[in-house]
Design an enzyme around this catalytic site. Structure first.
Site, PDB file in Angstrom:
ATOM      1  N   HIS A  12      -6.989  -5.451  -1.841  1.00  0.00           N
ATOM      2  CA  HIS A  12      -5.859  -4.601  -1.509  1.00  0.00           C
ATOM      3  C   HIS A  12      -4.939  -5.238  -0.467  1.00  0.00           C
ATOM      4  O   HIS A  12      -3.721  -5.219  -0.607  1.00  0.00           O
ATOM      5  CB  HIS A  12      -6.391  -3.260  -0.976  1.00  0.00           C
ATOM      6  CG  HIS A  12      -5.328  -2.244  -0.739  1.00  0.00           C
ATOM      7  ND1 HIS A  12      -4.601  -1.657  -1.756  1.00  0.00           N
ATOM      8  CD2 HIS A  12      -4.859  -1.697   0.407  1.00  0.00           C
ATOM      9  CE1 HIS A  12      -3.736  -0.789  -1.240  1.00  0.00           C
ATOM     10  NE2 HIS A  12      -3.875  -0.794   0.070  1.00  0.00           N
TER      11      HIS A  12
ATOM     12  N   ASP B 100      -8.810  -4.721  -6.139  1.00  0.00           N
ATOM     13  CA  ASP B 100      -8.422  -3.715  -5.159  1.00  0.00           C
ATOM     14  C   ASP B 100      -9.293  -2.487  -5.400  1.00  0.00           C
ATOM     15  O   ASP B 100      -9.232  -1.876  -6.462  1.00  0.00           O
ATOM     16  CB  ASP B 100      -6.937  -3.387  -5.345  1.00  0.00           C
ATOM     17  CG  ASP B 100      -6.408  -2.418  -4.301  1.00  0.00           C
ATOM     18  OD1 ASP B 100      -7.211  -1.731  -3.627  1.00  0.00           O
ATOM     19  OD2 ASP B 100      -5.178  -2.334  -4.164  1.00  0.00           O
TER      20      ASP B 100
ATOM     21  N   SER C 234       0.826  -1.206   0.000  1.00  0.00           N
ATOM     22  CA  SER C 234       0.000   0.000   0.000  1.00  0.00           C
ATOM     23  C   SER C 234       0.869   1.269   0.000  1.00  0.00           C
ATOM     24  O   SER C 234       1.745   1.416  -0.841  1.00  0.00           O
ATOM     25  CB  SER C 234      -0.950  -0.063   1.204  1.00  0.00           C
ATOM     26  OG  SER C 234      -1.942   0.921   1.149  1.00  0.00           O
TER      27      SER C 234
END
Lengths: 416, 419
Positions: free
Chosen positions: A357, A323, A229
């Site tokens: 994600h 995601d 991330s």
């Protein structure tokens, strides 16, 4: 129904015996995390003609997953309180205790209790015995260093998490259990670090890399990075600017300096590429950010692009195609394209359909949405339960592949 | 000065309205929000982000939302994208006669993700959404065994009569009946379990109860004598189809997201007893949200062993309109409707029509009703998944409501003296 002490990465075997042929049962896994939050999975199976259910062979009929998934009870657990994320804090001294139970189903999901037939408790640890945890507070650098058991020296890795800030340690301790000296590195909202992330100063991360390389049990001359991330954005920047970095894993990152300035020495990168008016709210009121970050191919964003062609080590992009917080695929593809244009082929892209994600180590339950302390509404991370679990298993094997530690061992020393 | 202009401010809940804002800065990003507190005090909200044009105006029938609860040009988007602040609550009007839903529309001159006591709207407008038109009468029904509420339009009539049936949550749901009656139909919202002195749970479907209701309706002085219609959803649609087959009083039946066989509860009519296809709860699936998906628990009507439960739809005398949402997660409504249509065809009947809506979920309701994707169910410990993609579901509601009224007017016209 076996095994007690276990690293959370190990597959365990679950078998139920002594049932009637074709009897319908419900298998349940329950875990209470360190904050007292309950996580559970429930799955329905039919016993075979011998009155057995062996998760190695039996297909679940319904519940939190269907089909043959020997570890499904673990990765399909859901929080009782929606939006809770399962995150082990104490990674050395205690495991997660997972209670496995077998019920005879009469009325599933009604308020009347079903009859419990058998149960067993399994421990899921985030470190093997002998892994050492050393709190790090040197210069500006804050974090925790995990050393594998033994004298070493071990290849060094920096582990970076994302926008939740603080210090997340569970992946670092697992990497250390696989023989890497891993520094879980905090960069904001931790100890005396800045409360908010306004600037990403790569010199801070260079300081951390040098501290890691100076440790007597760390094998030089280069380090690796595992990052997810916001951490992956930083990991990419480290790979770009720091000669010490030989191998970088970037999971679902944005490689454009949007919202936050990225700087290294006298270079700065930024483009005002946030379009919050493009935020989407889904049918359950969850916030999807993926349209809000600009497309890296747009002309307007060129000042935010990192000069990734300067990266000398190898880069592994791991992308979840479902995601919803970031369009990770287009961002990873843009970097791959930029590298190609400069005649470099030091990057690989692994793209997983159905993965969201938060791609984590294997058997971690899918967290499809959770609260982020800096955002007023719950954030949709995305992912479909079964493909996400498969992506976690496959990507972890790729991350640990010997080729990466080889790169760490044999990368040439560069001055400076 | 920023102005929010809404016309009309008071309307029937199934009527579109015009919303526009003026007096903004050119190309400014603004947030429109809608807020509604239901009769239980629960808050529902929606928001969308727009960019004003060069004149500083935003007209929702022309401007495209950039983000928020929907994107694109959707003049009524703020209504059908309303969401409960606490998830899994369903918006359902209880008192359909004496009060409307009050919806506050606000416009903010910034991007606002969440309400804040410090940030005030630049302009506001309160609007009313009514579930009954002027002059509509509501008559509670406690006649013989029959329990429900009868909605009669103003005027002498006679009006086409319709029975309105909801599904497995039981009780009495009136909002669709009152809206339909506001368009000129005499509608009986009929309860069949978990209401007043009716059985607490549905253990069997006794078609004679529904026949009693049909006869009661037909004998009303202001209702047409030529035959009644039925509008039904979910379990109600299974019953509606059985009514179409066995009751000669029924001339037109609308089955929304129903089945073509008897499931779980036996169905009886006089001496006939149809045994059900039992539910197989081990096929329940749990959605990522934790909500239960029952789509696979109903057995297949095509299986040899289930044949005696299949409803003989070819015996229905009147017309049948099947309305199906392809993203129905409660049951595989498309497959069931297609099987029924196939059965009609194979018997040389042409009295069935199928309207299949891609992206629509189970709870297809009158236009501008918010999509209820999943909600708490009094009989289950977890929320229940209905399914649907917001935008397609909204479009399906608008289209199907028009078709429903057309269908009823066509097949309940007094000139049709088939029965």
């Amino acid at each position: 129904r076996e095994l007690t002490l276990n690293l959370s990465l190990r597959i365990i075997q679950i078998r139920v015996t002594g049932l009637l042929p074709s009897q319908l049962i419900m298998l349940q896994a329950s875990l209470t995390d360190e904050r007292g939050e309950l996580f559970q999975s429930q799955v329905f199976y039919k016993a075979d003609e011998n009155g057995e259910v062996d998760l190695e062979h039996a297909g679940a009929l319904g519940g939190d997953y269907v089909g043959i998934h020997p570890m499904g009870l673990f990765w399909s657990m859901k929080p009782k309180k929606m939006l809770s994320r399962l995150l082990k804090r104490d990674v050395i001294n205690s495991p997660f205790l997972v209670h496995l139970s077998v019920y005879d189903i009469t009325k599933p999901f009604s308020s009347s209790p079903d009859s419990l037939m058998a149960s067993e408790t399994v421990e899921r640890w985030y470190s093997t015995p002998g892994v050492q945890r050393i709190q790090l507070k040197e210069g500006r650098v804050r974090g925790a260093l995990f050393l594998p058991p033994g004298d070493g020296p071990f290849p060094g890795v920096i582990d970076l998490f994302g926008g939740i800030g603080g210090l997340v340690e569970f992946r670092a301790s697992l990497l250390a259990s696989h023989g890497f000296a891993t520094l879980a590195l905090a960069y904001f909202a931790y100890d005396d670090l800045p409360k908010n992330l306004d600037v990403i100063d790569i010199e801070y991360f260079e300081e951390a890399a040098d501290i890691l390389l100076r440790h007597p049990k760390v094998l030089g001359p280069s380090i690796g990075i595992v990052s997810v991330s916001r951490g992956a954005q930083i990991g990419m920047a480290m790979a770009t600017f720091l000669k010490q970095v030989a191998a970088t894993v970037c999971i679902n990152g944005v490689f454009l300096a949007e919202q936050v300035v990225i700087k290294y020495r006298n270079e700065k990168f930024f483009s005002f590429s946030q379009h919050l008016e493009r935020l989407r709210i889904n049918e359950l009121g969850l916030l999807a950010f993926y349209s809000a970050v600009g497309n890296p191919q747009e002309e307007a964003n060129k000042h935010g692009l990192l000069p990734v062609e300067r990266a000398e080590g190898h880069i592994l992009f791991i992308v979840g195609e479902k995601d919803y917080s970031v369009n990770s695929k287009i961002h990873a593809e843009q970097v791959m394209e930029q590298l190609r244009r400069h005649g470099k082929n030091n990057a690989t892209l692994l793209s997983y359909p159905g993965a969201g994600h938060l791609i984590e180590p294997p058997y971690s339950p899918l967290c499809v949405a959770s609260m982020n302390p800096f955002i007023p509404r719950p954030v949709l991370w995305g992912g479909e339960t079964i493909p996400h679990a498969e992506a976690q298993e496959h990507s972890w094997k790729e991350i640990l592949k010997p080729s990466y530690s080889e790169v760490l061992h044999f990368s040439p020393v560069s001055p400076g | 000065m920023v102005q929010l202009i809404v016309t009309p401010e008071t309307a029937l809940a199934d009527e579109p309205i015009c919303i526009r804002a003026t007096g903004l800065n050119p190309f400014q990003v603004v947030t429109f929000t809608a807020s509604l507190t239901d009769e239980k005090g629960k808050l529902f909200q929606s928001r969308a982000f727009y960019k004003a044009n060069e004149a500083g105006n935003v007209a929702l029938d022309q401007a495209a939302a950039l983000g928020g609860d929907y994107v694109g040009v959707h003049p009524m988007g703020l209504f059908w994208s309303l969401k409960p602040v606490n998830p899994f609550r369903r918006l359902l009007k209880q008192d359909v006669m004496n009060s409307p839903f009050y919806i506050q529309l606000d416009i903010f001159d910034s991007l606002l993700l969440e309400d804040s006591p410090k940030i005030h709207p630049k302009a506001s407008q309160m609007i009313e959404r009514w579930f009954s038109g002027p002059g509509l009468q509501r008559i509670p029904v406690r006649n013989g065994r029959v329990r429900g509420a009868f909605f009669l339009p103003p005027g002498e009539g006679p009006f086409p009569g319709v029975i309105d049936l909801f599904g497995g949550i039981g009780g009495l749901i009136e909002f669709r009946a009152s809206l339909l009656a506001s368009h000129g139909f005499g509608v009986l919202a009929l309860a069949y379990f978990a209401y007043e002195d009716l059985p607490r749970s549905l253990l069997e479907v006794d078609l004679e109860y529904f026949e009693e209701a049909a006869n009661m309706l037909l004998h009303h002085p202001q209702i047409q004598r030529s035959g009644i219609g039925v509008i039904s959803v979910c379990k109600g649609a299974e019953i509606g189809l059985a009514m179409a087959i066995h009751l000669e009083q029924v001339a037109a039946t609308i089955c929304i997201n129903g089945t073509n066989a008897v499931h779980e509860t036996p169905c009886k009519y006089r001496d006939l007893v149809i045994s059900p296809i039992p539910h197989q709860k081990e096929y329940t699936q749990i959605h990522v949200s934790g909500a239960l998906n029952f789509r696979r628990i109903k057995g297949d009507p095509r299986d040899e062993v289930n044949q005696q439960s299949v409803l003989p739809v070819e015996k229905a005398r009147g017309h049948i309109l099947f309305i199906v949402g392809e993203k129905d997660e409660c049951l595989n409504s498309k497959a069931y409707a297609e099987q029924a249509m196939e059965q009609l065809k194979s018997h040389g009947r042409s009295n069935g029509t199928l309207l299949s809506y891609p992206g629509a979920g189970h709870l297809i309701e009158p236009p501008y009703s918010p999509l209820c994707f999943a909600s708490w169910n009094p009989f289950l410990s977890r929320p229940f998944l209905w399914g649907g993609d917001i935008r397609s579901h909204a479009a399906a509601q608008e289209h199907s409501w028009r078709e429903i009224q057309k269908f009823l007017r066509c097949h309940l016209a007094p000139s049709r003296s088939k029965l």
